[in-house]
Design an enzyme around this catalytic site. Structure first.
Site, short mmCIF file in Angstrom:
data_model
loop_
_atom_site.label_atom_id
_atom_site.label_comp_id
_atom_site.label_asym_id
_atom_site.label_seq_id
_atom_site.Cartn_x
_atom_site.Cartn_y
_atom_site.Cartn_z
NE ARG A 76 -9.03 20.67 -7.91
CZ ARG A 76 -10.20 20.04 -7.90
NH1 ARG A 76 -10.33 18.90 -7.22
NH2 ARG A 76 -11.23 20.53 -8.54
NE ARG A 87 9.93 3.34 2.60
CZ ARG A 87 10.03 4.50 3.24
NH1 ARG A 87 11.00 5.34 2.93
NH2 ARG A 87 9.19 4.83 4.19
N GLY A 120 8.77 10.58 0.68
CA GLY A 120 8.81 10.33 -0.76
C GLY A 120 7.56 10.87 -1.44
NE ARG A 173 12.62 10.07 2.88
CZ ARG A 173 12.39 9.68 1.62
NH1 ARG A 173 13.17 10.10 0.64
NH2 ARG A 173 11.39 8.88 1.34
CG HIS A 215 9.60 -14.59 -23.55
ND1 HIS A 215 8.97 -15.12 -24.64
CD2 HIS A 215 8.66 -13.96 -22.82
CE1 HIS A 215 7.68 -14.82 -24.57
NE2 HIS A 215 7.46 -14.12 -23.48
NE ARG A 250 21.00 -8.16 -22.56
CZ ARG A 250 21.83 -9.15 -22.82
NH1 ARG A 250 22.10 -10.06 -21.88
NH2 ARG A 250 22.38 -9.27 -24.00
CB THR A 299 3.76 6.04 0.18
OG1 THR A 299 4.71 5.06 -0.27
CG2 THR A 299 2.72 5.31 1.02
CB ILE A 300 4.52 4.63 -5.28
CG1 ILE A 300 5.97 4.35 -4.87
CG2 ILE A 300 4.36 5.99 -5.93
CD1 ILE A 300 6.88 4.08 -6.04
CG ASP A 301 6.82 2.48 -1.06
OD1 ASP A 301 7.19 2.36 -2.24
OD2 ASP A 301 7.43 3.18 -0.23
CG ASP A 322 6.16 3.97 7.14
OD1 ASP A 322 6.85 4.72 6.42
OD2 ASP A 322 6.47 2.79 7.38
CG ASP A 346 4.79 1.37 2.89
OD1 ASP A 346 3.99 2.31 2.76
OD2 ASP A 346 6.00 1.56 3.09
P1 ADP Z 1 7.79 8.58 4.31
O1 ADP Z 1 6.84 9.51 5.00
O2 ADP Z 1 7.62 8.58 2.82
O3 ADP Z 1 7.77 7.20 4.94
P2 ADP Z 1 10.34 9.13 5.66
O4 ADP Z 1 10.38 7.83 6.37
O5 ADP Z 1 11.60 9.63 5.04
O6 ADP Z 1 9.26 9.15 4.48
O7 ADP Z 1 9.82 10.22 6.68
C1 ADP Z 1 9.61 11.57 6.28
C2 ADP Z 1 9.94 12.51 7.39
O8 ADP Z 1 9.07 12.28 8.50
C3 ADP Z 1 11.33 12.37 7.99
O9 ADP Z 1 12.33 12.99 7.20
C4 ADP Z 1 11.15 13.08 9.31
O10 ADP Z 1 11.18 14.48 9.15
C5 ADP Z 1 9.74 12.67 9.69
N1 ADP Z 1 9.83 11.54 10.64
C6 ADP Z 1 10.14 10.25 10.36
N2 ADP Z 1 10.19 9.50 11.48
C7 ADP Z 1 9.92 10.34 12.51
C8 ADP Z 1 9.82 10.20 13.93
N3 ADP Z 1 10.04 9.02 14.54
N4 ADP Z 1 9.52 11.30 14.66
C9 ADP Z 1 9.29 12.48 14.07
N5 ADP Z 1 9.38 12.69 12.75
C10 ADP Z 1 9.68 11.65 11.96
#
Ligand code: ADP
Length: 319
Positions: free
Chosen positions: A21, A171, A11, A72, A215, A243, A125-127, A103, A129
């Protein structure tokens, strides 16, 4: 090490450009050559790799999204996909890689390191996490976007005397909901880390109404469930006009805040220092405003925790 690569994956988040940069400029500052890989691991497998110069990252520090694009890629989760990626890196003479992402992206970085290819992770990531860093790049910008939206919702909530449920991203993590709820004085904050009781929420709303409160704002982290469903349940149990607003992807865009730009610059630069120091399989982060690094494996094995004290405070201030 003479030549390094950089990619963004998973994401997108505001501040990724500032991180790219910093990686490019810091690497060139140290006399390295830098290659940018488009579209994350998908572009790595396909060889979408181009040389970057000082000017390649000009005029991007203030822009949201990522100029390297992101994707992804299921194939990269397989050994075959990872080997194809390493073949491309070897073909271009790249000796170290910086992965900016969440992650999932870190799992990929860990795999590359295990196969002998030195890789460093930068948390974007904005999360918020990821364990091993107090803040991830993009969290502060997303938080400010959420606050701006809730301020506006609050204006209309006050005028119409309604109960508003606002669903925010994050998430499985509640940071965005907790911080925005505290910053905006939400009456109730629902986060995945704390089990909620609908009867308590209803009692609180009714108590508020009895003392003349017209409210309420209820923040729901997406990891808790659907804000729409929670809104329906509240309406059913209280009869209050309710709402629901699902903020969605506006939370991922926008010009990064000063904090995110500074964080991204510090973390991107540190990733280069680690590669030059011969380190691999590390993630960079910030803890108590100091730049730190941890093994990715260790960070992935731990869960990012919410600040319990902050959660208690949010409850105390919204009685
Ligand atoms: P984020 O990095 O934001 O958590 P994702 O969980 O979609 O996003 O992971 C991004 C990409 O990282 C995945 O589309 C994949 O290419 C790679 N990835 C995720 N999990 C694994 C894994 N267990 N082994 C190798 N590559 C991975």
């Amino acid at each position: 090490m003479k030549r390094i690569g950089v990619l963004t994956s998973g994401g997108d988040s505001p501040g990724m450009n500032a991180a790219i940069r910093a990686v490019v400029r810091k690497a060139i500052f140290h006399g390295l050559e830098v290659y940018g890989i488009d579209q994350g691991y998908a572009g790595l497998i396909n060889g979408q790799i181009k040389k970057m110069e000082l000017g390649s990252v000009g005029d991007i520090i203030h822009r949201g999204g990522t100029v390297l694009y992101t994707a992804r890629c299921e194939e990269f989760k397989t050994l075959e996909g990872q080997k194809k990626g390493i073949e491309q890196l070897n073909k271009f003479g790249i000796e170290g890689l910086v992965v900016i992402g969440g992650d999932g992206s870190f799992q990929g970085a860990q795999k590359l390191t295990e196969h002998g290819f030195p890789t460093i992770g930068v948390p974007g990531t904005i999360d918020n996490d990821i364990a091993g860093t107090d803040y991830t790049i993009g969290f502060d910008t997303a938080l400010n976007t959420v606050i701006d939206a809730i301020d506006k919702i609050r204006d209309t909530a006050t005028s119409h005397e309604r109960t508003y449920v606002v669903e925010v991203m994050g998430r499985d993590a509640g940071d965005l909901a907790l911080w925005s709820g505290l910053a905006d004085g939400a009456e109730t904050i629902l986060i995945p880390e704390v089990t909620y009781n609908m009867n308590d929420i209803v009692d609180r709303l009714k108590r508020g109404a009895e003392r003349g409160k017209k409210h309420s704002i209820i923040i729901v982290a997406e990891g808790v469930g659907s804000g729409v469903d929670i809104g329906k349940e509240i309406h059913k149990k209280t009869g209050f006009e309710t709402r629901v607003t699902v903020l969605g992807h506006i939370q991922r865009g926008g010009s990064p805040t000063a904090s995110d730009r500074v964080l991204a610059s510090r973390l991107g630069a540190e990733a280069i220092e680690l590669l030059l120091d011969g380190q691999a399989g590390k993630m960079v982060g910030v803890e108590s405003n100091k730049i730190v690094s941890h093994s990715i494996e260790d960070a992935l094995s731990r869960k990012h925790e919410i600040d319990q004290e902050m959660y208690r405070l949010s409850q105390e201030l919204s009685i």
